[in-house]
Design a protein around this motif. Structure first.
Motif, PDB file in Angstrom:
ATOM      1  N   VAL A  94      -8.664  -1.314   7.765  1.00 11.13           N
ATOM      2  CA  VAL A  94      -7.302  -1.332   8.296  1.00 11.13           C
ATOM      3  C   VAL A  94      -6.824  -2.774   8.485  1.00 11.13           C
ATOM      4  CG1 VAL A  94      -5.891  -0.802  10.319  1.00 11.13           C
ATOM      5  CG2 VAL A  94      -7.440   0.932   9.406  1.00 11.13           C
ATOM      6  N   ALA A  95      -7.694  -3.618   9.064  1.00  6.91           N
ATOM      7  CA  ALA A  95      -7.328  -5.020   9.295  1.00  6.91           C
ATOM      8  C   ALA A  95      -7.098  -5.761   7.988  1.00  6.91           C
ATOM      9  CB  ALA A  95      -8.424  -5.705  10.112  1.00  6.91           C
ATOM     10  N   LEU A  96      -7.943  -5.501   7.005  1.00  3.26           N
ATOM     11  CA  LEU A  96      -7.808  -6.176   5.707  1.00  3.26           C
ATOM     12  C   LEU A  96      -6.477  -5.853   5.033  1.00  3.26           C
ATOM     13  CD1 LEU A  96     -11.376  -5.718   4.164  1.00  3.26           C
ATOM     14  CD2 LEU A  96     -10.329  -7.888   4.830  1.00  3.26           C
ATOM     15  N   THR A  97      -5.984  -4.655   5.253  1.00  3.50           N
ATOM     16  CA  THR A  97      -4.767  -4.208   4.557  1.00  3.50           C
ATOM     17  C   THR A  97      -3.495  -4.476   5.351  1.00  3.50           C
ATOM     18  OG1 THR A  97      -5.083  -1.974   5.466  1.00  3.50           O
ATOM     19  CG2 THR A  97      -5.985  -2.412   3.281  1.00  3.50           C
ATOM     20  N   ILE A  98      -3.602  -5.144   6.505  1.00  2.00           N
ATOM     21  CA  ILE A  98      -2.403  -5.414   7.310  1.00  2.00           C
ATOM     22  C   ILE A  98      -1.330  -6.171   6.530  1.00  2.00           C
ATOM     23  CG2 ILE A  98      -1.557  -6.804   9.262  1.00  2.00           C
ATOM     24  CD1 ILE A  98      -3.981  -5.817  10.850  1.00  2.00           C
ATOM     25  N   GLU A 100      -0.404  -5.905   3.597  1.00  2.00           N
ATOM     26  CA  GLU A 100       0.324  -5.014   2.694  1.00  2.00           C
ATOM     27  C   GLU A 100       0.417  -3.598   3.261  1.00  2.00           C
ATOM     28  OE1 GLU A 100      -1.693  -4.515  -1.085  1.00  2.00           O
ATOM     29  OE2 GLU A 100      -3.563  -5.316  -0.274  1.00  2.00           O
ATOM     30  N   ALA A 101       0.436  -3.517   4.594  1.00  2.00           N
ATOM     31  CA  ALA A 101       0.550  -2.202   5.226  1.00  2.00           C
ATOM     32  C   ALA A 101       1.894  -1.553   4.944  1.00  2.00           C
ATOM     33  CB  ALA A 101       0.335  -2.331   6.739  1.00  2.00           C
ATOM     34  N   PHE A 102       2.932  -2.377   4.724  1.00  2.00           N
ATOM     35  CA  PHE A 102       4.264  -1.853   4.429  1.00  2.00           C
ATOM     36  C   PHE A 102       4.658  -2.092   2.972  1.00  2.00           C
ATOM     37  CE2 PHE A 102       4.260  -2.250   9.002  1.00  2.00           C
ATOM     38  CZ  PHE A 102       5.014  -1.165   9.425  1.00  2.00           C
ATOM     39  N   ASP A 103       4.387  -3.282   2.479  1.00  2.00           N
ATOM     40  CA  ASP A 103       4.760  -3.636   1.105  1.00  2.00           C
ATOM     41  C   ASP A 103       3.496  -3.901   0.293  1.00  2.00           C
ATOM     42  OD1 ASP A 103       7.556  -3.569   1.655  1.00  2.00           O
ATOM     43  OD2 ASP A 103       7.351  -5.515   2.638  1.00  2.00           O
ATOM     44  N   ASP A 104       3.224  -3.047  -0.673  1.00  2.00           N
ATOM     45  CA  ASP A 104       2.012  -3.163  -1.474  1.00  2.00           C
ATOM     46  C   ASP A 104       2.056  -4.413  -2.359  1.00  2.00           C
ATOM     47  OD1 ASP A 104      -0.477  -2.324  -2.541  1.00  2.00           O
ATOM     48  OD2 ASP A 104       0.573  -1.529  -4.300  1.00  2.00           O
ATOM     49  N   ILE A 105       0.927  -5.119  -2.404  1.00  2.00           N
ATOM     50  CA  ILE A 105       0.791  -6.262  -3.291  1.00  2.00           C
ATOM     51  C   ILE A 105       0.361  -5.742  -4.657  1.00  2.00           C
ATOM     52  CG2 ILE A 105      -0.458  -8.416  -3.722  1.00  2.00           C
ATOM     53  CD1 ILE A 105      -0.814  -8.670  -0.699  1.00  2.00           C
ATOM     54  N   PRO A 106       1.044  -6.145  -5.733  1.00  2.00           N
ATOM     55  CA  PRO A 106       0.706  -5.616  -7.076  1.00  2.00           C
ATOM     56  C   PRO A 106      -0.762  -5.854  -7.426  1.00  2.00           C
ATOM     57  CG  PRO A 106       2.781  -6.820  -7.132  1.00  2.00           C
ATOM     58  CD  PRO A 106       2.191  -7.071  -5.774  1.00  2.00           C
ATOM     59  N   LEU A 109      -5.809  -1.460  -5.266  1.00  2.00           N
ATOM     60  CA  LEU A 109      -5.454  -0.209  -4.609  1.00  2.00           C
ATOM     61  C   LEU A 109      -4.157  -0.361  -3.831  1.00  2.00           C
ATOM     62  CD1 LEU A 109      -9.019   0.639  -3.212  1.00  2.00           C
ATOM     63  CD2 LEU A 109      -7.930   1.613  -5.242  1.00  2.00           C
ATOM     64  N   SER A 110      -3.576   0.755  -3.491  1.00  2.00           N
ATOM     65  CA  SER A 110      -2.345   0.745  -2.712  1.00  2.00           C
ATOM     66  C   SER A 110      -2.649   0.333  -1.269  1.00  2.00           C
ATOM     67  CB  SER A 110      -1.689   2.125  -2.731  1.00  2.00           C
ATOM     68  OG  SER A 110      -0.650   2.203  -1.783  1.00  2.00           O
ATOM     69  N   GLY A 111      -2.054  -0.773  -0.816  1.00  2.00           N
ATOM     70  CA  GLY A 111      -2.278  -1.250   0.541  1.00  2.00           C
ATOM     71  C   GLY A 111      -1.855  -0.260   1.606  1.00  2.00           C
ATOM     72  N   PRO A 112      -0.625   0.286   1.543  1.00  2.00           N
ATOM     73  CA  PRO A 112      -0.202   1.259   2.555  1.00  2.00           C
ATOM     74  C   PRO A 112      -1.098   2.492   2.609  1.00  2.00           C
ATOM     75  CG  PRO A 112       1.697   0.417   1.372  1.00  2.00           C
ATOM     76  CD  PRO A 112       0.485  -0.096   0.652  1.00  2.00           C
ATOM     77  N   VAL A 113      -1.551   2.962   1.443  1.00  2.00           N
ATOM     78  CA  VAL A 113      -2.429   4.141   1.418  1.00  2.00           C
ATOM     79  C   VAL A 113      -3.775   3.821   2.062  1.00  2.00           C
ATOM     80  CG1 VAL A 113      -3.713   5.723  -0.075  1.00  2.00           C
ATOM     81  CG2 VAL A 113      -1.321   5.199  -0.581  1.00  2.00           C
ATOM     82  N   MET A 114      -4.362   2.680   1.716  1.00  2.00           N
ATOM     83  CA  MET A 114      -5.656   2.319   2.269  1.00  2.00           C
ATOM     84  C   MET A 114      -5.575   2.089   3.775  1.00  2.00           C
ATOM     85  SD  MET A 114      -7.639   2.742  -0.149  1.00  2.00           S
ATOM     86  CE  MET A 114      -9.078   2.293   0.822  1.00  2.00           C
ATOM     87  N   PHE A 115      -4.464   1.532   4.238  1.00  2.00           N
ATOM     88  CA  PHE A 115      -4.259   1.374   5.681  1.00  2.00           C
ATOM     89  C   PHE A 115      -4.265   2.738   6.360  1.00  2.00           C
ATOM     90  CE2 PHE A 115      -1.959   1.019   9.603  1.00  2.00           C
ATOM     91  CZ  PHE A 115      -2.220  -0.245  10.094  1.00  2.00           C
TER      92      PHE A 115
END
Length: 402
Positions: A94-98, A100-106, A109-115
């Motif tokens: 969860v912390a790693l994906t903060i 891109e929690a809202f805007d996925d980085i190209p 994996l999908s940041g929001p999904v992994m969060f």
């Protein structure tokens, strides 16, 4: 069939202290808070401010459930220990994906999904461990059943939010957090609190973690800059504010509330634990994260001669975060003590009003001067409380030893 000793849960004692595993668990949150500060610093718009607050709320809910669990059973024994490590891993994701929690980085994996998935795992593991703990406690098991809907609602909404963007995404996040908080409030007071001292210590340590992160932000903010007198003055002022906020929490307030928690019983004790600690400490953590951003920006203003002049003023969201962080912290402390002890700390309300009134002036002054004013007001508050309430302070801190 008997349960092997190595997987059995062990009840916490009434005077338990925080275990080393729980402290280890908190290290993940040090990193997570740093990530939130960086998310906020990257874009100081009002929208990103709201997003940072929402992320902080989700992180808090990842942490707070395990503070209740570790109060009932030892976190470093049996199957609970294994669950803690699993939850730690999910929280770290969860912390790693903060960022891109809202805007996925190209790419990847999908940041929001992994969060959202990481958050789901944290909540499911927590519920599963509590289910094991409550196997011989029908009342606690019933409480869990009443609490399950809030978990289902919040995690489902976050998963749906990961497939959306913009305003819809933000509204789904708000709804997810509202589901958690309102659901917990409506679930009732049939929880268990075995050790008030452990519970108070656990929350005190997370405040220290947050304040420590503010100090880390100060250091990181000037790490790549050549040392100078403005940097030295700014860092000392920032460190002073962090120390004064530590004083405001730990010198008397935390002790008084812990005493109230210990002396209460039944539903009243659970309400103090839930409202003063579980709900009441989130604003404290958010306040320190905001303060961290403000301090980081001040350091960049006084140390980065290529982009700012020493006389440049701090304004907008960074100034709001700096002054507003201290204001929110003081107001949260007023509520923290009031709910448990039923006394209002008037000087802190006055200091909060003074800081709000001084904010427009601070926006017209050099950033370093604004930080100095903030420090001066906070020093004045602590000095006044320490001298004006010297006798009650002595009684609260040392009366039990007489």
């Amino acid at each position: 069939m008997s349960i092997p000793k190595r997987v059995r849960v062990q009840a916490a004692s009434e005077r338990a202290s925080v275990s080393n595993l729980e402290l280890f668990f908190d290290l993940v949150f040090v990193y997570a808070m740093t990530q939130v500060t960086d998310l906020f610093a990257h874009d100081t718009s009002a929208v990103n401010l709201l997003r940072s607050v929402l992320v902080s709320g989700v992180l808090w809910w990842c942490w707070v459930g395990y503070s209740w669990l570790g109060n009932i059973v030892r976190a470093d024994e049996g199957v609970i220990k294994v669950g803690m490590f699993v939850a730690m891993g999910a929280t770290f994701i969860v912390a790693l994906t903060i960022p891109e929690a809202f805007d996925d980085i190209p790419g990847g994996l999908s940041g929001p999904v992994m969060f959202a998935v990481g958050y789901f795992v944290v909540r499911v593991v927590h519920l599963a461990l509590f289910w094991v703990v409550s196997r011989e406690d029908p009342q606690l098991r019933g409480q869990l059943v009443k609490w399950v809907p809030s978990i289902v609602i919040s995690t489902t909404l976050l998963l749906i939010a990961s497939q959306t963007e913009g305003t819809v995404q933000t509204l789904l996040w708000l709804a997810a957090l509202a589901g958690d908080y309102i659901g917990t409030m409506l679930a009732g007071e049939d929880w268990r609190l075995r050790s008030p001292s452990h519970f108070a210590e656990r929350h005190g340590l997370i405040v220290i973690v947050a304040l420590g992160e503010s100090i880390v932000s100060i250091g990181i903010g000037v790490a790549a800059l050549p040392i100078s007198w403005p940097i030295i003055v700014a860092t000392m002022l920032g460190l002073a504010i962090s120390g004064l906020l530590w004083w405001a929490y730990f010198d008397v307030t935390s002790i008084a509330v812990e005493h109230a928690l210990d002396q209460a019983d039944g539903a009243r004790q659970i309400k103090i634990a839930r409202n003063s600690y579980t709900f009441g400490h989130l604003p404290l953590v958010i306040a320190v994260i905001g303060l961290s951003l403000g301090l980081k920006k001040v350091l960049s203003y006084v140390g980065d001669e290529h982009h700012h002049k020493l006389g440049d003023a701090l304004y907008g969201i960074p100034l709001f975060s700096l002054y507003g962080g201290v204001v929110l912290y003081l107001l949260a402390l007023v509520f923290f003590k009031w709910y448990a002890v039923r006394t209002v700390t008037v000087p802190r309300l006055v200091a909060a009003v003074v800081l709000v009134a001084l904010t427009p002036l601070a926006a017209a002054l050099p950033a370093l001067v604004s930080l100095g004013i903030l420090t001066a007001v906070t020093i004045a508050l602590i000095a006044y409380e320490t001298t004006k309430f010297a006798d009650p302070r002595e009684q609260i801190r040392h009366g039990s030893n007489e």
